[in-house]
Motif scaffolding. Sequence first.
Motif, short mmCIF file in Angstrom:
data_model
loop_
_atom_site.label_atom_id
_atom_site.label_comp_id
_atom_site.label_asym_id
_atom_site.label_seq_id
_atom_site.Cartn_x
_atom_site.Cartn_y
_atom_site.Cartn_z
N ASP A 168 0.80 -1.22 0.00
CA ASP A 168 0.00 0.00 0.00
C ASP A 168 0.84 1.28 0.00
N LEU A 169 2.04 1.21 -0.55
CA LEU A 169 2.91 2.39 -0.57
C LEU A 169 2.38 3.49 -1.48
N THR A 170 1.55 3.14 -2.43
CA THR A 170 1.03 4.16 -3.34
C THR A 170 -0.37 4.62 -2.93
N SER A 171 -0.78 4.30 -1.71
CA SER A 171 -2.10 4.70 -1.24
C SER A 171 -2.22 6.22 -1.21
N GLU A 172 -3.44 6.68 -1.34
CA GLU A 172 -3.68 8.11 -1.27
C GLU A 172 -3.69 8.56 0.19
N PHE A 173 -3.18 9.76 0.42
CA PHE A 173 -3.13 10.34 1.75
C PHE A 173 -3.94 11.62 1.79
N PRO A 174 -4.42 12.01 2.99
CA PRO A 174 -5.18 13.25 3.09
C PRO A 174 -4.39 14.49 2.69
N ARG A 175 -3.08 14.42 2.81
CA ARG A 175 -2.22 15.57 2.49
C ARG A 175 -1.46 15.31 1.19
N PRO A 176 -1.00 16.38 0.56
CA PRO A 176 -0.13 16.21 -0.61
C PRO A 176 1.16 15.49 -0.22
N VAL A 177 1.71 14.73 -1.14
CA VAL A 177 2.94 13.99 -0.86
C VAL A 177 4.07 14.93 -0.45
N SER A 178 4.04 16.15 -0.96
CA SER A 178 5.09 17.12 -0.63
C SER A 178 5.11 17.50 0.85
N GLU A 179 4.04 17.21 1.58
CA GLU A 179 3.95 17.57 2.99
C GLU A 179 4.21 16.39 3.91
N LEU A 180 4.65 15.25 3.34
CA LEU A 180 4.80 14.03 4.12
C LEU A 180 6.26 13.60 4.22
N ILE A 181 6.57 12.89 5.29
CA ILE A 181 7.90 12.31 5.48
C ILE A 181 7.74 10.81 5.68
N VAL A 182 8.83 10.08 5.51
CA VAL A 182 8.80 8.63 5.68
C VAL A 182 9.99 8.22 6.55
N GLN A 183 9.73 7.25 7.44
CA GLN A 183 10.75 6.71 8.33
C GLN A 183 10.60 5.19 8.37
N PRO A 184 11.67 4.47 8.62
CA PRO A 184 11.51 3.03 8.85
C PRO A 184 10.70 2.80 10.12
N PHE A 185 9.88 1.77 10.12
CA PHE A 185 9.12 1.43 11.32
C PHE A 185 10.05 0.74 12.30
N ILE A 186 10.17 1.31 13.51
CA ILE A 186 11.03 0.74 14.54
C ILE A 186 10.17 -0.16 15.42
N SER A 187 10.45 -1.43 15.36
CA SER A 187 9.69 -2.38 16.18
C SER A 187 10.20 -2.32 17.62
N GLY A 188 9.30 -2.16 18.55
CA GLY A 188 9.70 -2.09 19.95
C GLY A 188 8.58 -1.56 20.81
N VAL A 189 8.95 -1.00 21.96
CA VAL A 189 7.99 -0.50 22.94
C VAL A 189 7.86 1.01 22.78
N PRO A 190 6.67 1.53 22.46
CA PRO A 190 6.50 2.98 22.35
C PRO A 190 6.45 3.62 23.73
N LEU A 191 7.30 4.58 23.95
CA LEU A 191 7.44 5.24 25.26
C LEU A 191 7.35 6.75 25.11
N SER A 192 7.19 7.42 26.22
CA SER A 192 7.28 8.88 26.23
C SER A 192 7.69 9.33 27.63
N ASN A 193 8.19 10.54 27.70
CA ASN A 193 8.43 11.17 28.99
C ASN A 193 8.47 12.67 28.77
N ALA A 194 8.75 13.39 29.80
CA ALA A 194 8.84 14.85 29.68
C ALA A 194 9.98 15.35 30.54
#
Length: 351
Positions: A180-206
């Motif tokens: 599905d890499l060519t799927s349509e997105f709500p935004r223009p492609v020019s406004e999007l970025i791509v990153q590899p998916f990092i498999s692991g535990v999603p965390l946050s802090n402040a």
Amino acid sequence: MRVLIVEYLTSGLGDVVDGNSSLLREGRAMVEALLHDAHALPGVTPVTIWDRRLAPPECPGLEFRLVDSTTAADGMLLELLHGCDRALIVAPECDAILESLLEFAHVAIGADRVIGPSPETAALCGDKLRLAGELQRWGIPTPPTEALETTDLAALAVPCVVKPRDGAGCEETYRLTGGDLTSEFPRPVSELIVQPFISGVPLSNAVIVGSGGRMDAFLPLGRQAIEGERQLRYAGGEIPWRSADAERAGRLAEQCCERLVRELPGLRGWIGCDWVWDPGEGRLWLIEVNPRLTTSYVGYRKSLEINLAGVLLQVSEWPARPSIREGVRFAPDGNVMPLFSENARDGRNRR
């Protein structure tokens, strides 16, 4: 001390189109929690601006000014800025909203009275492509990030994550596979970025950064709840993260935050960091930096035995060993559920 605390959507500074939008629910939860905590501080009088179309804030005795248009909210913002000793603005960093409001406040009353980053720092953190490049330059582990429009899709490793270059939260964030890499997105492609998916535990802090660029507080890691297979959705989280890896990951996170604060002297106030912990590699990845109050505030205020508003407003100090009252699970709308009680102490001292 009179403190102005405003949130972009609940204050009427932004037009409330959808009263049930996720950003509005999260914004309301954050600002009501902060107003409640500030109201409880001796010698502190919080005041806010509130959109008349919304139910009033749930904080007895709070001073708030009702407005019925964005024009009225702009005028009230200027009036109250001049009548307060400090100001704290909560707004999404997308579309330069946070940057513009900070610039307005800095011009009106000066940077020293604004508890928040410089406009330039807010702009950098809001631009995920630019920020990723800076993080890599500073030696802070972050996923390789590219503009989607200049990416060779045929050579792109999958799964990957596609999201807005200047989005807030999990808005319009997708996990994609080869089909599905060519799927349509709500935004223009020019406004999007791509990153590899990092498999692991999603965390946050402040972290809380005081005047002079000093890291006054490092808050313990929490686990994020991210839902969805293709389109990802933020669903709150749990604080603290209970894992055999928590101490090790916490040390790495603190080192990264110390480096971040050194390299970005314009940071000030509450700074939220999103991470992914890779248990196989024992590696912590910094995904995003949110230069404003984050939804996790509603969880931290219940989990820790300290009034966080006091540290944020610089009227009290972060204790040497802050105590965890209980573990909590929190939702984006501000609902908090206790998970366990804990007498152990956690946290880091920052003076």
